[in-house]
Design an enzyme around this catalytic site. Structure first.
Site, PDB file in Angstrom:
ATOM      1  N   ARG B  52      34.755 -50.010  28.778  1.00  0.00           N
ATOM      2  CA  ARG B  52      33.621 -49.835  27.874  1.00  0.00           C
ATOM      3  C   ARG B  52      34.043 -50.308  26.497  1.00  0.00           C
ATOM      4  O   ARG B  52      34.655 -49.557  25.729  1.00  0.00           O
ATOM      5  CB  ARG B  52      33.201 -48.365  27.864  1.00  0.00           C
ATOM      6  CG  ARG B  52      32.438 -47.986  29.138  1.00  0.00           C
ATOM      7  CD  ARG B  52      32.348 -46.498  29.321  1.00  0.00           C
ATOM      8  NE  ARG B  52      33.684 -45.939  29.526  1.00  0.00           N
ATOM      9  CZ  ARG B  52      33.944 -44.648  29.690  1.00  0.00           C
ATOM     10  NH1 ARG B  52      32.963 -43.785  29.673  1.00  0.00           N
ATOM     11  NH2 ARG B  52      35.184 -44.243  29.868  1.00  0.00           N
ATOM     12  N   ASP B  54      33.961 -51.505  22.584  1.00  0.00           N
ATOM     13  CA  ASP B  54      33.275 -51.034  21.374  1.00  0.00           C
ATOM     14  C   ASP B  54      32.405 -52.131  20.764  1.00  0.00           C
ATOM     15  O   ASP B  54      32.528 -53.302  21.120  1.00  0.00           O
ATOM     16  CB  ASP B  54      34.317 -50.616  20.326  1.00  0.00           C
ATOM     17  CG  ASP B  54      34.997 -49.317  20.686  1.00  0.00           C
ATOM     18  OD1 ASP B  54      34.312 -48.391  21.142  1.00  0.00           O
ATOM     19  OD2 ASP B  54      36.239 -49.242  20.512  1.00  0.00           O
ATOM     20  N   ARG B 199      43.702 -51.615  19.651  1.00  0.00           N
ATOM     21  CA  ARG B 199      43.489 -51.872  18.221  1.00  0.00           C
ATOM     22  C   ARG B 199      44.440 -51.045  17.351  1.00  0.00           C
ATOM     23  O   ARG B 199      44.883 -51.510  16.286  1.00  0.00           O
ATOM     24  CB  ARG B 199      42.031 -51.594  17.855  1.00  0.00           C
ATOM     25  CG  ARG B 199      41.078 -52.626  18.478  1.00  0.00           C
ATOM     26  CD  ARG B 199      39.629 -52.173  18.448  1.00  0.00           C
ATOM     27  NE  ARG B 199      39.196 -51.870  17.099  1.00  0.00           N
ATOM     28  CZ  ARG B 199      38.046 -51.275  16.801  1.00  0.00           C
ATOM     29  NH1 ARG B 199      37.199 -50.939  17.777  1.00  0.00           N
ATOM     30  NH2 ARG B 199      37.716 -51.018  15.561  1.00  0.00           N
TER      31      ARG B 199
END
Lengths: 253, 253
Positions: B52, B54, B199
């Site tokens: 999923r 972002d 990230r």
């Protein structure tokens, strides 16, 4: 004020091309207005570029000349990039222009890259940045056929009807076709090109690559000296102006 | 109707991320609505993805499952791509889902790429597609430091506070940092990742690359098991979901 040489990169998608237009935003206008702001005045002076790219064509090493204050290259670059925002145009490097130098007339060679996305489905990540060709292309065949275009020729077959050059004679120094995965790269270099010459050569190379034309047909098309003999103009979105050579080289920093 | 596996590519810029949102368009919604049209009905059924992503994160090999008619893979791909337009989402390949297979739970590994534009000036051609880091980064130092994160660890230091995973334990199988010109590529692979893990790892690796952190600090940050110990979350725009592995492999075509 001093004449500066700016090396710029731009995404061609939102623009009407390099040259100022009455209707719609051109890269030239954005650069001229940013430079006017860097000079602190309202007066706009003309920017001259090494090449005048069409609407939708991108650049990663375009050279432009324009009047700017006597500051360090670092400050000129930062000030220009501040005023170019939010347009997708940036100054990569710059330097004061050498005496007698002209961005357009002093160029001894110009380079372009054309990118084809050669796969069954259209690009999502690279929409507007490549030409999508579904039919499988043979890059080796395209490369071999391309070599027949090298040298000094009358390129009338690959010249746009709107081309304003006095002569259709040009000397093509380099034309290479390579494949990397589902991308085909066409790299080319010449002192100068006719209007649409790169896109017209790519349109005909694709005919060879997809097997519609035998490779020797490209020499016949060149010999015909007629735009009607060649194939379609490849779309602007796959074309990148990649660099200019000056002799002596510009001391860009 | 049959359960299909679709391999999709998308540009994350215009979307709120994979997951359906009340306010703003999500990739899941676009895929579900295109599939409903391919089924010829108004009823929307749920699409399940391997990951999923972002808002702003891109994908070049995301796998999604959804109910579609019993047609050939060619016709499913063409029909889906027709109805996905003009959104920057395309189906690259597809196949009927094997018995008992689930796009999310059957995945044995997921891969991501993170791209940093490491140069003095912001990107014009790749705006929204890379993280621009001005400070010169040492990719070799980043790569060496990255190796301390490999293996089975508590990754709490690199976990978003909103992460809903039951355990912070993850096994990192691959993490490589390389430079090509002014681009830095971070490639990573694991069975699964915590929310923002890639990230957050990139944010801390940049600290090492710019010389703000000595390389051994990365092991200390991991040991701290606290998000406060690590650096900033690298922006979404540089992240690409690149692929999923299933065992046995999907017969995508």
């Amino acid at each position: 004020m001093t004449l500066w040489a700016l090396e710029i990169e731009y995404d061609g998608r939102p623009f009407m091309g390099w040259q100022r237009q009455k209707h719609g935003l051109a890269i030239q206008q954005v650069v001229e207005e940013a430079a006017a702001r860097v000079r602190g005045g309202a007066e706009v002076t003309e920017a001259v570029s090494a090449g005048r790219t069409d609407a939708g064509v991108h650049a990663m090493g375009m050279i432009v000349q324009i009047e700017l204050p006597e500051l360090t290259p670092f400050r000129i670059r930062e000030a220009m990039n501040f005023h170019l925002k939010p347009n997708p145009i940036v100054v990569l490097r710059c330097c004061p222009a050498p005496d007698g130098w002209n961005a357009r007339f002093s160029a001894t060679s110009r380079s372009y890259r054309y990118i084809i996305s050669n796969r069954a489905v259209p690009p999502a990540l690279e929409a507007g940045r490549v030409w999508h060709v579904r039919q499988k292309l043979d890059a080796g065949l395209m490369h071999d056929a391309a070599q027949t275009l090298l040298g000094h020729h009358d390129f009338s077959s690959f010249r746009a009807s709107a081309c304003q050059a006095k002569s259709p004679m040009r000397t093509l120094d380099f034309l290479a076709v390579t494949r990397e995965g589902d991308k085909i790269y066409v790299e080319t270099r010449a002192r100068s090109f006719l209007h649409h010459q790169v896109r017209n050569m790519v349109g005909s190379l694709v005919k060879v690559g997809e097997g519609s034309w035998p490779a020797p047909k490209l020499a016949e098309v060149l010999d015909a000296k007629s735009r009607a003999a060649a194939s379609v103009t490849a779309p602007a979105e796959g074309l990148y102006f990649t660099g200019v050579v000056y002799d002596p080289a510009l001391p860009l920093e």
